[in-house]
Design an enzyme around this catalytic site. Structure first.
Site, PDB file in Angstrom:
ATOM      1  N   SER A 173       1.036  -0.903  -0.146  1.00 28.80           N
ATOM      2  CA  SER A 173       0.382  -0.039  -0.560  1.00 28.80           C
ATOM      3  C   SER A 173       0.768   1.418   0.154  1.00 28.80           C
ATOM      4  O   SER A 173       1.582   1.898   1.173  1.00 28.80           O
ATOM      5  CB  SER A 173      -0.487   0.214   1.098  1.00 28.80           C
ATOM      6  OG  SER A 173      -0.384   0.302   2.450  1.00 28.80           O
ATOM      7  N   HIS A 184      -3.556  -5.662   2.708  1.00 26.30           N
ATOM      8  CA  HIS A 184      -2.213  -6.845   2.610  1.00 26.30           C
ATOM      9  C   HIS A 184      -3.259  -8.677   3.410  1.00 26.30           C
ATOM     10  O   HIS A 184      -2.117  -9.382   3.905  1.00 26.30           O
ATOM     11  CB  HIS A 184      -2.012  -6.789   4.712  1.00 26.30           C
ATOM     12  CG  HIS A 184      -1.144  -5.712   3.989  1.00 26.30           C
ATOM     13  ND1 HIS A 184      -0.459  -4.661   5.577  1.00 26.30           N
ATOM     14  CD2 HIS A 184      -0.387  -5.113   3.137  1.00 26.30           C
ATOM     15  CE1 HIS A 184       0.374  -4.322   5.240  1.00 26.30           C
ATOM     16  NE2 HIS A 184       0.203  -3.793   3.604  1.00 26.30           N
ATOM     17  N   GLN A 197      -6.623  -1.749   7.779  1.00 27.68           N
ATOM     18  CA  GLN A 197      -5.290  -2.943   7.507  1.00 27.68           C
ATOM     19  C   GLN A 197      -4.677  -3.183   8.145  1.00 27.68           C
ATOM     20  O   GLN A 197      -4.063  -4.026   8.265  1.00 27.68           O
ATOM     21  CB  GLN A 197      -4.269  -1.513   6.223  1.00 27.68           C
ATOM     22  CG  GLN A 197      -3.478  -2.698   5.876  1.00 27.68           C
ATOM     23  CD  GLN A 197      -1.839  -1.765   5.179  1.00 27.68           C
ATOM     24  OE1 GLN A 197      -2.458  -1.134   4.360  1.00 27.68           O
ATOM     25  NE2 GLN A 197      -0.794  -1.024   5.748  1.00 27.68           N
ATOM     26  N   GLU A 198      -4.429  -2.746   9.236  1.00 29.14           N
ATOM     27  CA  GLU A 198      -3.288  -3.239  10.637  1.00 29.14           C
ATOM     28  C   GLU A 198      -4.593  -3.511  11.653  1.00 29.14           C
ATOM     29  O   GLU A 198      -4.884  -1.925  12.006  1.00 29.14           O
ATOM     30  CB  GLU A 198      -2.196  -1.936  10.470  1.00 29.14           C
ATOM     31  CG  GLU A 198      -1.865  -2.852   9.563  1.00 29.14           C
ATOM     32  CD  GLU A 198      -0.473  -1.800   8.822  1.00 29.14           C
ATOM     33  OE1 GLU A 198       0.542  -1.560  10.247  1.00 29.14           O
ATOM     34  OE2 GLU A 198      -0.110  -2.242   7.361  1.00 29.14           O
ATOM     35  N   GLU A 215       1.655 -10.139   6.585  1.00 29.31           N
ATOM     36  CA  GLU A 215       2.645  -9.102   8.071  1.00 29.31           C
ATOM     37  C   GLU A 215       2.343 -10.048   9.070  1.00 29.31           C
ATOM     38  O   GLU A 215       2.413 -10.121  10.155  1.00 29.31           O
ATOM     39  CB  GLU A 215       2.057  -7.539   8.113  1.00 29.31           C
ATOM     40  CG  GLU A 215       2.184  -6.961   7.594  1.00 29.31           C
ATOM     41  CD  GLU A 215       2.855  -5.617   7.274  1.00 29.31           C
ATOM     42  OE1 GLU A 215       2.149  -5.074   8.956  1.00 29.31           O
ATOM     43  OE2 GLU A 215       2.809  -4.371   7.066  1.00 29.31           O
ATOM     44  N   ASP A 243      -3.367   1.051  11.947  1.00 23.17           N
ATOM     45  CA  ASP A 243      -3.883   1.330  10.357  1.00 23.17           C
ATOM     46  C   ASP A 243      -4.933   0.839   9.263  1.00 23.17           C
ATOM     47  O   ASP A 243      -4.732   0.601   9.263  1.00 23.17           O
ATOM     48  CB  ASP A 243      -2.017   0.859   9.722  1.00 23.17           C
ATOM     49  CG  ASP A 243      -1.805   1.987   8.596  1.00 23.17           C
ATOM     50  OD1 ASP A 243      -2.163   2.831   8.295  1.00 23.17           O
ATOM     51  OD2 ASP A 243      -0.551   0.965   7.876  1.00 23.17           O
ATOM     52  N   GLU A 273      -3.051   6.144  12.179  1.00 23.41           N
ATOM     53  CA  GLU A 273      -2.161   6.272  11.128  1.00 23.41           C
ATOM     54  C   GLU A 273      -3.297   5.690  10.031  1.00 23.41           C
ATOM     55  O   GLU A 273      -3.756   5.236   9.315  1.00 23.41           O
ATOM     56  CB  GLU A 273      -1.062   4.679  11.237  1.00 23.41           C
ATOM     57  CG  GLU A 273      -0.496   4.715   9.631  1.00 23.41           C
ATOM     58  CD  GLU A 273       0.474   3.513  10.008  1.00 23.41           C
ATOM     59  OE1 GLU A 273       0.878   2.876  11.013  1.00 23.41           O
ATOM     60  OE2 GLU A 273       0.997   3.535   9.493  1.00 23.41           O
ATOM     61  N   ASP A 317       1.895   8.229   7.008  1.00 28.22           N
ATOM     62  CA  ASP A 317       2.626   7.681   6.958  1.00 28.22           C
ATOM     63  C   ASP A 317       2.636   8.359   5.320  1.00 28.22           C
ATOM     64  O   ASP A 317       3.527   8.282   4.836  1.00 28.22           O
ATOM     65  CB  ASP A 317       2.380   5.989   6.983  1.00 28.22           C
ATOM     66  CG  ASP A 317       2.972   4.793   6.109  1.00 28.22           C
ATOM     67  OD1 ASP A 317       3.654   4.956   5.612  1.00 28.22           O
ATOM     68  OD2 ASP A 317       2.577   3.862   6.345  1.00 28.22           O
ATOM     69  N   LYS A 352       9.878   4.895   6.887  1.00 24.15           N
ATOM     70  CA  LYS A 352      10.338   3.703   6.472  1.00 24.15           C
ATOM     71  C   LYS A 352      11.790   4.194   5.766  1.00 24.15           C
ATOM     72  O   LYS A 352      11.369   5.099   4.766  1.00 24.15           O
ATOM     73  CB  LYS A 352       9.239   3.137   5.364  1.00 24.15           C
ATOM     74  CG  LYS A 352       7.814   2.796   6.295  1.00 24.15           C
ATOM     75  CD  LYS A 352       7.151   2.889   5.909  1.00 24.15           C
ATOM     76  CE  LYS A 352       6.054   1.829   6.237  1.00 24.15           C
ATOM     77  NZ  LYS A 352       4.868   2.032   4.793  1.00 24.15           N
ATOM     78  N   HIS A 397       8.815  -1.709   9.367  1.00 24.04           N
ATOM     79  CA  HIS A 397       8.908  -2.433   8.412  1.00 24.04           C
ATOM     80  C   HIS A 397       8.206  -1.962   6.898  1.00 24.04           C
ATOM     81  O   HIS A 397       7.395  -1.250   7.807  1.00 24.04           O
ATOM     82  CB  HIS A 397       9.012  -3.932   8.694  1.00 24.04           C
ATOM     83  CG  HIS A 397       7.318  -4.396   9.348  1.00 24.04           C
ATOM     84  ND1 HIS A 397       7.247  -5.228   8.805  1.00 24.04           N
ATOM     85  CD2 HIS A 397       6.817  -3.140   9.137  1.00 24.04           C
ATOM     86  CE1 HIS A 397       5.353  -5.430   9.380  1.00 24.04           C
ATOM     87  NE2 HIS A 397       5.262  -3.755   9.493  1.00 24.04           N
ATOM     88  N   ARG A 398       8.053  -2.591   5.923  1.00 27.16           N
ATOM     89  CA  ARG A 398       6.935  -2.620   4.778  1.00 27.16           C
ATOM     90  C   ARG A 398       6.502  -3.990   4.437  1.00 27.16           C
ATOM     91  O   ARG A 398       6.656  -4.926   5.436  1.00 27.16           O
ATOM     92  CB  ARG A 398       7.626  -2.802   3.443  1.00 27.16           C
ATOM     93  CG  ARG A 398       8.157  -1.187   3.358  1.00 27.16           C
ATOM     94  CD  ARG A 398       7.623  -0.229   3.660  1.00 27.16           C
ATOM     95  NE  ARG A 398       6.994   0.018   3.026  1.00 27.16           N
ATOM     96  CZ  ARG A 398       6.154   1.160   2.340  1.00 27.16           C
ATOM     97  NH1 ARG A 398       7.493   2.200   1.948  1.00 27.16           N
ATOM     98  NH2 ARG A 398       5.205   1.170   1.682  1.00 27.16           N
ATOM     99  N   SER A 399       5.361  -4.473   4.246  1.00 30.63           N
ATOM    100  CA  SER A 399       4.535  -5.686   4.225  1.00 30.63           C
ATOM    101  C   SER A 399       5.418  -6.749   2.979  1.00 30.63           C
ATOM    102  O   SER A 399       5.458  -7.731   3.606  1.00 30.63           O
ATOM    103  CB  SER A 399       3.177  -5.463   3.616  1.00 30.63           C
ATOM    104  OG  SER A 399       3.178  -4.288   2.438  1.00 30.63           O
ATOM    105  N   LYS A 440       7.327  -0.456  14.672  1.00 25.72           N
ATOM    106  CA  LYS A 440       6.012  -1.478  13.834  1.00 25.72           C
ATOM    107  C   LYS A 440       7.061  -1.986  12.944  1.00 25.72           C
ATOM    108  O   LYS A 440       7.096  -2.571  11.801  1.00 25.72           O
ATOM    109  CB  LYS A 440       5.095  -0.556  13.115  1.00 25.72           C
ATOM    110  CG  LYS A 440       3.946  -0.324  12.961  1.00 25.72           C
ATOM    111  CD  LYS A 440       3.081   0.454  12.410  1.00 25.72           C
ATOM    112  CE  LYS A 440       2.657  -0.197  10.627  1.00 25.72           C
ATOM    113  NZ  LYS A 440       2.134   0.950   9.873  1.00 25.72           N
TER     114      LYS A 440
HETATM  115  P1  PGA Z   1       2.960  -1.013   2.867  1.00 29.05           P
HETATM  116  O1  PGA Z   1       2.134  -1.094   4.298  1.00 29.05           O
HETATM  117  O2  PGA Z   1       4.360  -1.891   3.383  1.00 29.05           O
HETATM  118  O3  PGA Z   1       2.447  -2.632   2.051  1.00 29.05           O
HETATM  119  O4  PGA Z   1       2.997  -0.319   1.951  1.00 29.05           O
HETATM  120  C1  PGA Z   1       2.742  -0.908   5.517  1.00 29.05           C
HETATM  121  C2  PGA Z   1       1.684   0.130   6.581  1.00 29.05           C
HETATM  122  O5  PGA Z   1       0.460   1.015   5.189  1.00 29.05           O
HETATM  123  O6  PGA Z   1       2.138   0.569   7.051  1.00 29.05           O
HETATM  124 ZN    ZN Z   2       0.903   2.823   6.897  1.00 25.70          ZN
END
Ligand code: PGA
Ligand code: ZN
Length: 424
Positions: free
Chosen positions: A40, A153, A161-162, A205, A242, A285, A312, A337, A365-367, A388
């Site tokens: 994302s 994800h 998403q999270e 993740e 998130d 987030e 983010d 990131k 991190h990233r996904s 994270k």
């Molecule tokens: P991504 O998502 O690594 O898939 O972009 C992580 C996030 O949005 O925090």
């Molecule tokens: Zn994010």
């Protein structure tokens, strides 16, 4: 002094190709770093270079990135002092010559930049967190563990998403991580009993990806698991979300699709306020899409900063975007990131700006990840206060948690858990 720089194509946790860079110094140091990849991604992130040759890896190969290191970056870095990170990063930026690393690729840039830092630390024979953060670096970050996956994800209907648990009220990092694991296991039991065995399959993740639609349902599952593990939702383990709202924003209609409904930004603001109040969320987030600084600011105002409003996709580890967010009063926290910007120096500048304005930094991190554990060191180097890095499961996620356990063990009684000193 940098003797040799090389690169190769390896695989990330989704099975997609990614670039690994190796740097060797005259002093005998070696550094390796692997670029992560987002699913994302923010519109304003630095650009990841892919081959687009559909006959190989469905276009996702990174041989162009690898060749950029071999042909342009390696010759330019040879002979440079590996400790001169700013010079190294300036050279990378100059070779690229674009504002968003689209020429050599942000993946090429970040793997090189981090590999140089690791080679310098190795040459000096000191741990990377000390090399980056100085001899006094000793604070272990608070993990934000994403244990229910939705959005881009997971293959479910959850818009958010999270869904994260944040073990703040513990004496040490290892105790906090233990609590998280116990909660993760309780969640598994709960999901299996309530939704069947398919509900315990995991997303990108490492969090579960149950067949849910309603955001509340996922939060209730977390609360249930926290309580079942014997922890207190107010003082010991908080909940963070998130939303990654750009992913469920429908531009043409100017609405957000969430819980099977279409909400205007005003309705979404009310929706978040309700959830924040009801579940005393620690942070949220990307609650709105990546252009809407004003709605972020409105959420901050209307919740009187009882929740950390985190950028983010909004801020993309970019100081220009962060300055805009600061000017508009949009955020009280930011995700960091390194691959969103492409070099370690620019990442450090971003962290410095955020900290100077009392904005909370969350190293992330990233996904799409790998066994590379550099962000664990970065989090300790800058005293987090948060990291994270996914669920406490799957090798590419535990690589970071395990490295933090090693750092905690190495520091011994010097180690301090950020949850003990920061108050939110
Ligand atoms: P991504 O998502 O690594 O898939 O972009 C992580 C996030 O949005 O925090
Ligand atoms: Zn994010």
């Amino acid at each position: 002094i940098i003797k040799y720089v090389d690169a190769l194509q390896v695989l990330d946790s989704r099975g997609d190709p990614t670039i690994e860079v190796i740097v060797k110094t005259v002093g005998g140091g070696i550094g390796r770093a692997i670029a992560p990849a987002g699913a994302s991604r923010g519109k304003y992130e630095a650009v990841e270079l892919r081959d687009s040759d559909v006959r190989k890896f469905k276009g996702k190969g990174v041989t162009k990135a690898v060749n950029n290191v071999k042909n342009y970056v390696a010759p330019a870095l040879q002979g440079i002092d590996s400790r001169r990170q700013r010079d190294v990063d300036r050279i990378i930026i100059q070779i690229d010559g674009t504002p968003n690393k689209s020429q050599i690729g942000a993946n090429t840039a970040i793997a090189t930049s981090l590999a140089v830092a690791k080679a310098a630390a190795d040459t000096a024979k000191i741990p990377l967190f000390n090399y980056l953060g100085g001899a006094r670096a000793h604070i272990l970050p608070i993990p934000m563990l994403n244990i229910i996956n939705g959005g881009a994800h997971a293959g479910n209907e959850l818009a958010v998403q999270e869904f994260m648990i944040v073990p703040i009220g513990f004496d040490s990092f290892s105790e906090a991580l233990r609590a998280a694991v116990e909660i993760y296991k309780e969640l598994k039991t709960y999901l299996k009993a309530k939704y069947g065995a398919l509900a315990i399959n995991v997303g990108d993740e490492g969090g579960f990806a149950p067949p849910m639609t309603m955001v509340r349902e996922a939060i209730e599952a977390l609360i249930n698991a926290i309580k079942a593990a014997g922890y207190d939702v107010e003082n010991q383990v908080r909940i963070s979300l998130d939303a990654a709202a750009s992913q469920f924003f429908i531009d043409e209609k100017n609405v957000y699709k969430i819980d099977g409904k279409e909400l205007s930004k005003e309705e979404l603001l009310e929706y978040w306020k309700q959830l924040i109040e009801e579940y005393s969320l620690l942070s949220i987030e990307d609650p709105f899409h990546e252009e809407d600084f004003e709605s972020y600011a409105a959420l901050r105002r209307e919740t009187k900063d009882r929740v950390i409003v985190v950028g983010d996709d909004l801020t993309v580890t970019n100081i220009v975007r962060l300055n805009e967010a600061i000017g508009k009063g949009a955020v009280t926290g930011v995700i960091v990131k390194p691959n969103q910007v492409g070099t370690l120096s620019e990442t450090m500048d971003f962290i410095e700006l955020a900290k100077s304005r009392s904005i909370i930094t969350i190293i992330s991190h990233r996904s799409g990840e790998s066994e590379d554990n550099t962000i664990a060191h970065l989090a300790v180097a800058v005293s987090g206060p948060f990291i994270k890095t996914g669920a406490p499961a799957r090798g590419e996620r535990t690589a970071k948690y395990n490295e933090l356990l090693r750092i905690e063990n190495y520091l011994g009684s010097e180690a301090i858990y950020a949850g003990k000193i920061y108050r939110f």
